[in-house]
Design a protein around this motif. Structure first.
Motif, PDB file in Angstrom:
ATOM      1  N   ARG A 111      13.321  -4.810   0.712  1.00  0.00           N
ATOM      2  CA  ARG A 111      12.239  -4.327   1.580  1.00  0.00           C
ATOM      3  C   ARG A 111      10.872  -4.753   1.052  1.00  0.00           C
ATOM      4  NH1 ARG A 111      15.545   0.344   1.729  1.00  0.00           N
ATOM      5  NH2 ARG A 111      14.233   1.403   0.192  1.00  0.00           N
ATOM      6  N   ARG A 112      10.779  -4.954  -0.237  1.00  0.00           N
ATOM      7  CA  ARG A 112       9.506  -5.373  -0.839  1.00  0.00           C
ATOM      8  C   ARG A 112       9.357  -6.890  -0.866  1.00  0.00           C
ATOM      9  NH1 ARG A 112       8.877  -1.261  -6.071  1.00  0.00           N
ATOM     10  NH2 ARG A 112       8.801   0.668  -4.854  1.00  0.00           N
ATOM     11  N   GLY A 113      10.311  -7.581  -0.292  1.00  0.00           N
ATOM     12  CA  GLY A 113      10.199  -9.031  -0.213  1.00  0.00           C
ATOM     13  C   GLY A 113      10.519  -9.760  -1.499  1.00  0.00           C
ATOM     14  N   GLU A 114      11.266  -9.142  -2.391  1.00  0.00           N
ATOM     15  CA  GLU A 114      11.571  -9.772  -3.676  1.00  0.00           C
ATOM     16  C   GLU A 114      12.817 -10.661  -3.614  1.00  0.00           C
ATOM     17  OE1 GLU A 114       9.905  -5.945  -6.298  1.00  0.00           O
ATOM     18  OE2 GLU A 114      12.006  -6.565  -6.455  1.00  0.00           O
ATOM     19  N   LEU A 115      13.664 -10.472  -2.597  1.00  0.00           N
ATOM     20  CA  LEU A 115      14.941 -11.175  -2.544  1.00  0.00           C
ATOM     21  C   LEU A 115      14.925 -12.296  -1.508  1.00  0.00           C
ATOM     22  CD1 LEU A 115      17.512  -8.220  -2.745  1.00  0.00           C
ATOM     23  CD2 LEU A 115      16.370  -9.457  -4.605  1.00  0.00           C
ATOM     24  N   LEU A 141      19.652 -14.480 -11.174  1.00  0.00           N
ATOM     25  CA  LEU A 141      18.381 -14.458 -10.456  1.00  0.00           C
ATOM     26  C   LEU A 141      18.239 -15.568  -9.409  1.00  0.00           C
ATOM     27  CD1 LEU A 141      15.810 -13.336 -13.183  1.00  0.00           C
ATOM     28  CD2 LEU A 141      16.416 -12.129 -11.076  1.00  0.00           C
ATOM     29  N   PRO A 142      18.615 -16.821  -9.707  1.00  0.00           N
ATOM     30  CA  PRO A 142      18.472 -17.851  -8.664  1.00  0.00           C
ATOM     31  C   PRO A 142      19.291 -17.576  -7.408  1.00  0.00           C
ATOM     32  CG  PRO A 142      18.741 -18.863 -10.821  1.00  0.00           C
ATOM     33  CD  PRO A 142      19.041 -17.396 -10.996  1.00  0.00           C
ATOM     34  N   PRO A 195      13.922 -15.983  -4.247  1.00  0.00           N
ATOM     35  CA  PRO A 195      13.385 -17.294  -3.862  1.00  0.00           C
ATOM     36  C   PRO A 195      12.853 -18.035  -5.088  1.00  0.00           C
ATOM     37  CG  PRO A 195      12.608 -15.589  -2.361  1.00  0.00           C
ATOM     38  CD  PRO A 195      13.297 -14.887  -3.499  1.00  0.00           C
ATOM     39  N   ALA A 196      13.002 -19.347  -5.099  1.00  0.00           N
ATOM     40  CA  ALA A 196      12.621 -20.156  -6.265  1.00  0.00           C
ATOM     41  C   ALA A 196      11.166 -19.926  -6.652  1.00  0.00           C
ATOM     42  CB  ALA A 196      12.873 -21.632  -5.973  1.00  0.00           C
ATOM     43  N   GLU A 197      10.294 -19.763  -5.652  1.00  0.00           N
ATOM     44  CA  GLU A 197       8.871 -19.600  -5.956  1.00  0.00           C
ATOM     45  C   GLU A 197       8.549 -18.250  -6.579  1.00  0.00           C
ATOM     46  OE1 GLU A 197       9.476 -18.546  -1.565  1.00  0.00           O
ATOM     47  OE2 GLU A 197      10.181 -20.057  -2.998  1.00  0.00           O
ATOM     48  N   GLN A 198       9.484 -17.298  -6.531  1.00  0.00           N
ATOM     49  CA  GLN A 198       9.231 -15.978  -7.104  1.00  0.00           C
ATOM     50  C   GLN A 198       9.942 -15.751  -8.438  1.00  0.00           C
ATOM     51  OE1 GLN A 198       8.805 -12.405  -4.873  1.00  0.00           O
ATOM     52  NE2 GLN A 198       9.181 -13.420  -2.904  1.00  0.00           N
ATOM     53  N   LEU A 199      10.710 -16.711  -8.895  1.00  0.00           N
ATOM     54  CA  LEU A 199      11.463 -16.518 -10.138  1.00  0.00           C
ATOM     55  C   LEU A 199      10.559 -16.172 -11.312  1.00  0.00           C
ATOM     56  CD1 LEU A 199      14.161 -19.333  -9.897  1.00  0.00           C
ATOM     57  CD2 LEU A 199      14.546 -16.857  -9.855  1.00  0.00           C
ATOM     58  N   GLY A 200       9.343 -16.718 -11.327  1.00  0.00           N
ATOM     59  CA  GLY A 200       8.421 -16.475 -12.434  1.00  0.00           C
ATOM     60  C   GLY A 200       7.949 -15.037 -12.535  1.00  0.00           C
ATOM     61  N   ARG A 201       8.165 -14.237 -11.493  1.00  0.00           N
ATOM     62  CA  ARG A 201       7.732 -12.829 -11.520  1.00  0.00           C
ATOM     63  C   ARG A 201       8.631 -11.968 -12.391  1.00  0.00           C
ATOM     64  NH1 ARG A 201       7.613 -10.166  -5.904  1.00  0.00           N
ATOM     65  NH2 ARG A 201       6.753  -8.494  -7.190  1.00  0.00           N
ATOM     66  N   PHE A 202       9.840 -12.454 -12.680  1.00  0.00           N
ATOM     67  CA  PHE A 202      10.836 -11.604 -13.329  1.00  0.00           C
ATOM     68  C   PHE A 202      11.193 -12.134 -14.717  1.00  0.00           C
ATOM     69  CE2 PHE A 202      11.450 -11.510  -8.724  1.00  0.00           C
ATOM     70  CZ  PHE A 202      11.223 -10.168  -8.480  1.00  0.00           C
ATOM     71  N   ARG A 203      11.453 -11.197 -15.618  1.00  0.00           N
ATOM     72  CA  ARG A 203      11.819 -11.534 -16.992  1.00  0.00           C
ATOM     73  C   ARG A 203      13.292 -11.189 -17.213  1.00  0.00           C
ATOM     74  NH1 ARG A 203       8.055  -9.082 -21.434  1.00  0.00           N
ATOM     75  NH2 ARG A 203       9.523 -10.328 -22.654  1.00  0.00           N
ATOM     76  N   PRO A 204      14.158 -12.189 -17.295  1.00  0.00           N
ATOM     77  CA  PRO A 204      15.581 -11.899 -17.539  1.00  0.00           C
ATOM     78  C   PRO A 204      15.823 -11.160 -18.848  1.00  0.00           C
ATOM     79  CG  PRO A 204      15.269 -14.168 -16.831  1.00  0.00           C
ATOM     80  CD  PRO A 204      13.905 -13.621 -17.109  1.00  0.00           C
ATOM     81  N   SER A 205      14.908 -11.307 -19.804  1.00  0.00           N
ATOM     82  CA  SER A 205      15.074 -10.645 -21.103  1.00  0.00           C
ATOM     83  C   SER A 205      14.646  -9.189 -21.076  1.00  0.00           C
ATOM     84  CB  SER A 205      14.274 -11.388 -22.178  1.00  0.00           C
ATOM     85  OG  SER A 205      12.891 -11.418 -21.837  1.00  0.00           O
ATOM     86  N   GLY A 206      14.102  -8.717 -19.946  1.00  0.00           N
ATOM     87  CA  GLY A 206      13.694  -7.316 -19.842  1.00  0.00           C
ATOM     88  C   GLY A 206      12.257  -7.104 -20.273  1.00  0.00           C
ATOM     89  N   ASN A 207      11.671  -6.030 -19.766  1.00  0.00           N
ATOM     90  CA  ASN A 207      10.263  -5.723 -20.031  1.00  0.00           C
ATOM     91  C   ASN A 207      10.043  -4.570 -20.979  1.00  0.00           C
ATOM     92  OD1 ASN A 207       8.702  -7.586 -18.661  1.00  0.00           O
ATOM     93  ND2 ASN A 207       8.827  -6.494 -16.713  1.00  0.00           N
ATOM     94  N   THR A 208      11.051  -3.697 -21.116  1.00  0.00           N
ATOM     95  CA  THR A 208      10.829  -2.449 -21.838  1.00  0.00           C
ATOM     96  C   THR A 208      11.821  -2.283 -22.959  1.00  0.00           C
ATOM     97  OG1 THR A 208      12.282  -1.239 -20.327  1.00  0.00           O
ATOM     98  CG2 THR A 208       9.943  -1.315 -19.767  1.00  0.00           C
ATOM     99  N   SER A 209      11.508  -1.362 -23.854  1.00  0.00           N
ATOM    100  CA  SER A 209      12.450  -0.991 -24.901  1.00  0.00           C
ATOM    101  C   SER A 209      13.620  -0.262 -24.266  1.00  0.00           C
ATOM    102  CB  SER A 209      11.787  -0.068 -25.930  1.00  0.00           C
ATOM    103  OG  SER A 209      10.696  -0.730 -26.527  1.00  0.00           O
TER     104      SER A 209
END
Length: 276
Positions: A140-144, A188-189, A193-207
Motif C-alpha cells: 500500500r505504501r508503494g514499496e513493492l 529483495l529483487p 522495483p529495481a529503482e527502490q532497492l537502495g532504500r533497503f538494507r538487507p543487513s538490517g537497521n537495528t540491534s
C-alpha cells in the motif's frame, strides 16, 4: 534472599535447564535426572515446582510462545519503511533463536512427539500471517513491485525463515547475520522495483530486539559478569558426521551449538497455534 524470591529463582533455573536439555537431545531423550544435573538443584526442588517432565515442557513452551507472540505483535506497528521493518525483524528473530535457549527449545518442542500426546502446533502459521500483514502494508505504501502476488511473497519469506531455523538445528552457522543478509539480497529483487532497492538494507537497521538471558553462574560456573559481552556467541562444539554442509562448512563437519547463555522463552500444550 527471601523465600519467595529464592523459589522463583529455582523455578527459573529448572526451566532453563530443561530447555537446554530439550534443545540438545529432544524431549524423549531427556530425563528428570538430566535436568536436575544441569540445574544443580535437588529432585525435591524440581518436584516442588513441576510434577513431571511434561509439565516442564509446558512451561518451556509457554515462555517461548509468549515471546513469539511479542515478536508477532511487533509486526503490527513498525516504524519507517514497512519492508525494512520486516528485514530487521528476521535479523532479530535469528539472533533470538541463536542466543535464547528457551525460545529455541520451544520451537523444537513443536516437532517433538510425546507418548500419548499431540505435537505442539507450529508457530509458523502466525509468523506467515505477520509477514503477510507487513507485505500488504508495504504494498500500500508503494514499496513493492506492482501486481506482486502478496500471498506467494509471504509464503516465500516464511519458507526462507523457517528453513533457516530448521537448518540451524544441525548447524548454528545458518543463524549468522551474513546468512540472513544473503537471503534478503536474493529476496529483495523479487519484491522491490529495481529503482527502490537502495532504500533497503538487507543487513538490517537495528540491534536485535528481545530479551537476552546471559549465562547463569548457577548453571555455568565459568560465566562471570565481566565476560558477558564475550558470551553473545554460542559455544560451538564439534559434532563429526552430523554436518549438512551449511554456511562455510563441508558436509560432515558441522558443529552443534551449546548456548553460552541459559535464557529463554512458554505456553501450555496446544497454545502455540494462537500466537498472532
Amino acid at each position: 534472599m527471601p523465600r519467595q524470591e529464592r523459589a522463583e529463582r529455582t523455578r527459573e533455573l529448572v526451566v532453563r535447564a530443561a530447555a537446554t536439555r530439550f534443545d540438545e537431545t529432544g524431549f524423549a531423550s531427556t530425563s528428570l535426572s538430566d535436568i536436575v544435573e544441569t540445574a544443580r538443584v535437588s529432585k525435591g526442588a524440581l518436584y516442588f515446582h513441576f510434577s513431571s517432565k511434561e509439565k516442564l515442557a509446558e512451561a518451556v513452551a509457554a515462555q517461548s510462545g509468549a515471546d513469539w507472540r511479542g515478536i508477532v505483535r511487533a509486526a503490527r506497528a513498525p516504524d519507517g519503511p514497512t519492508l525494512q521493518a520486516l528485514i530487521d525483524m528476521t535479523h532479530g528473530l535469528a539472533h533470538r533463536i541463536c542466543h535464547d535457549v528457551v525460545f529455541r527449545a520451544g520451537l523444537r518442542l513443536c516437532d517433538d512427539r510425546w507418548p500419548g500426546e499431540e505435537r505442539y502446533p507450529s508457530p509458523y502459521p502466525s509468523w506467515n500471517r505477520a509477514v503477510a500483514l507487513l507485505l500488504a502494508r508495504s504494498d500500500r505504501r508503494g514499496e513493492l513491485l506492482p501486481g506482486r502476488d502478496l500471498g506467494q511473497a509471504a509464503r516465500m519469506v516464511t519458507a526462507t525463515t523457517a528453513g533457516v531455523e530448521m537448518l540451524s538445528r544441525q548447524d548454528p552457522g545458518w543463524l549468522a547475520a551474513p546468512v540472513v543478509t544473503g537471503a534478503w539480497d536474493a529476496l529483495l529483487p523479487a519484491l522491490v522495483p529495481a529503482e527502490q532497492l537502495g532504500r533497503f538494507r538487507p543487513s538490517g537497521n537495528t540491534s536485535p530486539p528481545g530479551r537476552f538471558h546471559p549465562p547463569d553462574p548457577l548453571i555455568d560456573p565459568a560465566a562471570a559478569p565481566t565476560a558477558a559481552p564475550l558470551l553473545l556467541a554460542p559455544r560451538r562444539v564439534p559434532t563429526p558426521g552430523r554436518g549438512l554442509g551449511g554456511p562455510g562448512e563441508p558436509a560432515g563437519r558441522s558443529e552443534r551449538a551449546e548456548p553460552a547463555g541459559r535464557g529463554g522463552p512458554g505456553e501450555p500444550a496446544g497454545s502455540h497455534v494462537r500466537l498472532g
